[in-house]
Design a protein around this motif. Structure first.
Motif, PDB file in Angstrom:
ATOM      1  N   LEU A 138       0.817  -1.179  -0.081  1.00  0.00           N
ATOM      2  CA  LEU A 138       0.070   0.020  -0.005  1.00  0.00           C
ATOM      3  C   LEU A 138       0.752   1.179   0.121  1.00  0.00           C
ATOM      4  N   GLU A 139       1.991   1.244   0.694  1.00  0.00           N
ATOM      5  CA  GLU A 139       2.888   2.411   0.802  1.00  0.00           C
ATOM      6  C   GLU A 139       3.438   2.777  -0.427  1.00  0.00           C
ATOM      7  N   LYS A 140       3.971   1.540  -1.156  1.00  0.00           N
ATOM      8  CA  LYS A 140       4.484   1.743  -2.680  1.00  0.00           C
ATOM      9  C   LYS A 140       3.462   2.260  -3.552  1.00  0.00           C
ATOM     10  N   ASN A 141       2.274   1.696  -3.464  1.00  0.00           N
ATOM     11  CA  ASN A 141       1.164   2.385  -4.390  1.00  0.00           C
ATOM     12  C   ASN A 141       0.885   3.781  -4.000  1.00  0.00           C
ATOM     13  N   VAL A 142       0.918   4.051  -2.824  1.00  0.00           N
ATOM     14  CA  VAL A 142       0.478   5.477  -2.502  1.00  0.00           C
ATOM     15  C   VAL A 142       1.665   6.295  -3.135  1.00  0.00           C
ATOM     16  N   ALA A 143       2.831   5.960  -2.815  1.00  0.00           N
ATOM     17  CA  ALA A 143       3.943   6.757  -3.445  1.00  0.00           C
ATOM     18  C   ALA A 143       3.765   6.775  -5.180  1.00  0.00           C
ATOM     19  N   LEU A 144       3.529   5.678  -5.820  1.00  0.00           N
ATOM     20  CA  LEU A 144       3.242   5.631  -7.104  1.00  0.00           C
ATOM     21  C   LEU A 144       1.944   6.410  -7.420  1.00  0.00           C
ATOM     22  N   LEU A 145       1.204   6.584  -6.856  1.00  0.00           N
ATOM     23  CA  LEU A 145      -0.068   7.322  -7.263  1.00  0.00           C
ATOM     24  C   LEU A 145       0.370   9.095  -7.263  1.00  0.00           C
ATOM     25  N   GLN A 146       1.367   9.222  -6.025  1.00  0.00           N
ATOM     26  CA  GLN A 146       2.009  10.645  -5.778  1.00  0.00           C
ATOM     27  C   GLN A 146       2.685  10.793  -7.239  1.00  0.00           C
ATOM     28  N   THR A 147       3.398  10.152  -7.835  1.00  0.00           N
ATOM     29  CA  THR A 147       4.108  10.252  -9.010  1.00  0.00           C
ATOM     30  C   THR A 147       3.113  10.508 -10.186  1.00  0.00           C
ATOM     31  N   TYR A 148       2.117   9.735 -10.174  1.00  0.00           N
ATOM     32  CA  TYR A 148       1.079   9.764 -11.318  1.00  0.00           C
ATOM     33  C   TYR A 148       0.520  11.388 -11.104  1.00  0.00           C
ATOM     34  N   GLU A 149       0.326  11.642  -9.964  1.00  0.00           N
ATOM     35  CA  GLU A 149      -0.281  13.027  -9.775  1.00  0.00           C
ATOM     36  C   GLU A 149       0.494  14.197 -10.152  1.00  0.00           C
ATOM     37  N   LYS A 150       1.692  14.258  -9.989  1.00  0.00           N
ATOM     38  CA  LYS A 150       2.639  14.908 -10.357  1.00  0.00           C
ATOM     39  C   LYS A 150       2.528  14.996 -12.049  1.00  0.00           C
ATOM     40  N   LEU A 151       2.612  14.024 -12.414  1.00  0.00           N
ATOM     41  CA  LEU A 151       2.544  13.742 -14.112  1.00  0.00           C
ATOM     42  C   LEU A 151       1.151  14.462 -14.462  1.00  0.00           C
ATOM     43  N   GLN A 374      -3.096   0.436 -12.312  1.00  0.00           N
ATOM     44  CA  GLN A 374      -2.497   0.493 -11.091  1.00  0.00           C
ATOM     45  C   GLN A 374      -3.601   0.072 -10.179  1.00  0.00           C
ATOM     46  N   GLU A 375      -4.605   0.040 -10.334  1.00  0.00           N
ATOM     47  CA  GLU A 375      -5.763  -0.826  -9.427  1.00  0.00           C
ATOM     48  C   GLU A 375      -5.587  -2.195  -9.519  1.00  0.00           C
ATOM     49  N   LEU A 376      -5.414  -2.664 -10.925  1.00  0.00           N
ATOM     50  CA  LEU A 376      -5.252  -4.278 -11.340  1.00  0.00           C
ATOM     51  C   LEU A 376      -3.749  -4.448 -10.589  1.00  0.00           C
ATOM     52  N   GLN A 377      -3.101  -3.901 -10.633  1.00  0.00           N
ATOM     53  CA  GLN A 377      -1.514  -4.065 -10.095  1.00  0.00           C
ATOM     54  C   GLN A 377      -1.724  -4.314  -8.293  1.00  0.00           C
ATOM     55  N   LEU A 378      -2.209  -3.574  -7.910  1.00  0.00           N
ATOM     56  CA  LEU A 378      -2.469  -3.466  -6.524  1.00  0.00           C
ATOM     57  C   LEU A 378      -3.326  -4.686  -6.196  1.00  0.00           C
ATOM     58  N   LYS A 379      -4.511  -5.050  -6.759  1.00  0.00           N
ATOM     59  CA  LYS A 379      -5.267  -6.291  -6.744  1.00  0.00           C
ATOM     60  C   LYS A 379      -4.115  -7.533  -6.957  1.00  0.00           C
ATOM     61  N   PHE A 380      -3.403  -7.628  -8.031  1.00  0.00           N
ATOM     62  CA  PHE A 380      -2.630  -8.925  -8.143  1.00  0.00           C
ATOM     63  C   PHE A 380      -1.523  -8.727  -7.011  1.00  0.00           C
ATOM     64  N   GLN A 381      -1.170  -7.928  -6.642  1.00  0.00           N
ATOM     65  CA  GLN A 381       0.049  -7.873  -5.505  1.00  0.00           C
ATOM     66  C   GLN A 381      -0.732  -8.447  -4.371  1.00  0.00           C
ATOM     67  N   LEU A 382      -1.698  -7.854  -3.895  1.00  0.00           N
ATOM     68  CA  LEU A 382      -2.600  -8.333  -2.687  1.00  0.00           C
ATOM     69  C   LEU A 382      -2.878  -9.681  -2.620  1.00  0.00           C
ATOM     70  N   SER A 383      -3.405 -10.006  -3.800  1.00  0.00           N
ATOM     71  CA  SER A 383      -3.911 -11.446  -3.953  1.00  0.00           C
ATOM     72  C   SER A 383      -2.744 -12.303  -3.882  1.00  0.00           C
ATOM     73  N   GLN A 384      -1.489 -11.972  -4.556  1.00  0.00           N
ATOM     74  CA  GLN A 384      -0.352 -12.870  -4.385  1.00  0.00           C
ATOM     75  C   GLN A 384       0.065 -13.198  -2.952  1.00  0.00           C
ATOM     76  N   VAL A 385       0.055 -11.704  -1.885  1.00  0.00           N
ATOM     77  CA  VAL A 385       0.455 -11.931  -0.569  1.00  0.00           C
ATOM     78  C   VAL A 385      -0.478 -12.950  -0.201  1.00  0.00           C
ATOM     79  N   ASP A 386      -1.909 -12.684  -0.211  1.00  0.00           N
ATOM     80  CA  ASP A 386      -2.811 -13.634   0.506  1.00  0.00           C
ATOM     81  C   ASP A 386      -2.439 -15.091   0.048  1.00  0.00           C
ATOM     82  N   ALA A 387      -2.013 -15.272  -1.234  1.00  0.00           N
ATOM     83  CA  ALA A 387      -1.838 -16.636  -1.653  1.00  0.00           C
ATOM     84  C   ALA A 387      -0.645 -17.290  -0.942  1.00  0.00           C
TER      85      ALA A 387
END
Length: 403
Positions: A138-151, A374-387
């Motif tokens: 989640l922290e990495k995705n928040v940082a990623l969204l901040q980068t997107y926001e700057k763009l 980004q939302e798909l990546q987050l979903k896949f990452q969390l699913s992988q952790v859950d797995a």
């Protein structure tokens, strides 16, 4: 060393100054109050074997004649008696065997409690690991969204994006911040459970390993219930009932008593006779015969019914454990499949993200599509952790059942 311990040590063997799951397990086994109570119960049971190796109390009595009976050799003054009852031959051994069989049941109860503690601690550990990894993602995705926001802000300035794109990115970032706060509450609750299993007086930080990876199933070996203590316990219960019946048969035998009476006799005055005033010494043997032994016959009938009950209970519990084991094996495999699938999805999502970001150089970036990726990546990452979490939790269950 158990198989799950080997897996953990393989995974984190290169990490220095980190407290492994095995070390937490050892701490819990040394301090968990429930397990300590089970150990004390087993110690008491072992002491009962010593208790069984005893004879009935020795009876000692004394009496004085108020009206002294006169005999040829003089008046009887007092009587002193001592008597010891002895159970039938082999009864004490039967009692010891019965007490020993009960102690074996308590020992297996202790082993079962130890296994359950390891299972609970391991599963809690993997839940905490998943929470920690989720928080990092989640922290990495928040940082990623901040980068997107700057763009997006830069694109708005040159007219290649709208303010709506910026707002959507900000809303998405707020949602992730909210998830992080909720996740922190989950972490606190699970940490409390973990510390309670360790019986720590004060909550302390739980050191987690950096990463867990799904391994080849070759590490797990064969699965089976042959050595599971919950099933072995029924064998010991069966043995205890058998020993109880042997003791019951011994109790149906007579008890033998050995005794001695000593009677003091006063001398007769003015007479010269043989054995004048000679005290009386009288050895005695007695039998305690259970003529009306309805109790013993009833106990025999009860023991036969108990043996049938143990057989039925063992079969039922074996079916339950086999069902749990089969489910754990299948869930473990499902978690592995899910992990591998999410890994492939992440590669494709990353490739799609790279394509979209290249569009920024030409001023044609689609922020809506980027947000969806980004939302798909987050979903896949969390699913992988859950797995990963589910995979190792199932390994812990399999380890509980088969080691």
């Amino acid at each position: 060393m158990t198989k799950i311990t080997c897996i953990i040590l393989i995974l984190i063997g290169g990490i220095s100054n980190a407290q492994t799951l095995q070390m937490y397990i050892e701490e819990a086994e040394a301090h968990n109050p429930e397990l300590q109570a089970m150990k004390l119960r087993y110690t008491i049971s072992r002491e009962k074997i010593v208790e069984a190796n005893t004879l009935p109390n020795t009876e000692v009595s004394a009496g004085f004649f108020i009206s002294e009976p006169e005999t040829r050799t003089g008046a009887q003054k007092a009587r002193f008696s001592i008597k010891q009852m002895v159970p039938w031959f082999g009864t004490i051994t039967a009692r010891e065997n019965y007490a020993s069989a009960l102690a074996e049941v308590d020992y297996l109860d202790m082993i079962i409690a130890q296994r359950k503690l390891r299972l609970s601690l391991s599963q809690s550990y993997y839940k905490l690991y998943a929470i920690e990894r989720t928080n990092q993602i989640l922290e990495k995705n928040v940082a990623l969204l901040q980068t997107y926001e700057k763009l997006a802000l830069t694109a708005v300035e040159v007219g290649n994006a709208s303010v709506v794109d910026v707002l959507r990115l900000q809303i998405r970032r707020n949602e992730l911040e909210q998830r992080k706060k909720v996740l922190e509450q989950d972490r606190m609750a699970e940490s409390s459970l973990f510390n309670h299993l360790l019986n720590r007086n004060e909550p302390t930080e739980i050191i987690m390993i950096d990463s867990l990876a799904i391994l080849s199933d070759s590490f797990l070996g064969k699965s089976g219930l042959e050595l599971h203590p919950e099933l072995e316990k029924y064998d010991k219960l069966f043995e205890s009932v058998t020993q109880s019946e042997l003791l019951n048969l011994k109790d149906a035998k007579p008890n033998i008593g050995f005794g001695l009476d000593y009677i003091t006799v006063a001398e007769r005055d003015g007479m010269v006779i043989s054995d004048n005033g000679k005290d009386i010494l009288m050895p005695m043997v007695s039998l305690s015969i259970p003529l009306f032994n309805t109790k013993n016959r009833s106990l025999t009938e009860q023991n036969e019914l108990k043996l049938d009950e143990m057989e039925a209970r063992k079969a039922s519990r074996r079916n339950e454990l086999q069902t749990i084991l089969d489910a754990a094996v299948h869930k473990r495999q499902a978690a592995k499949i899910s992990y591998e699938t999410q890994a492939q999805n992440l590669k494709q999502a990353k490739h799609a993200e790279d394509i979209l970001l290249k569009g920024y150089e030409t001023g044609s970036i689609d922020f809506n599509a980027l947000l969806e990726i980004q939302e798909l990546q987050l979903k896949f990452q969390l699913s992988q952790v859950d797995a990963v979490k589910n995979y190792f939790m199932q390994i812990a269950t399999i380890n509980y059942l088969t080691n």
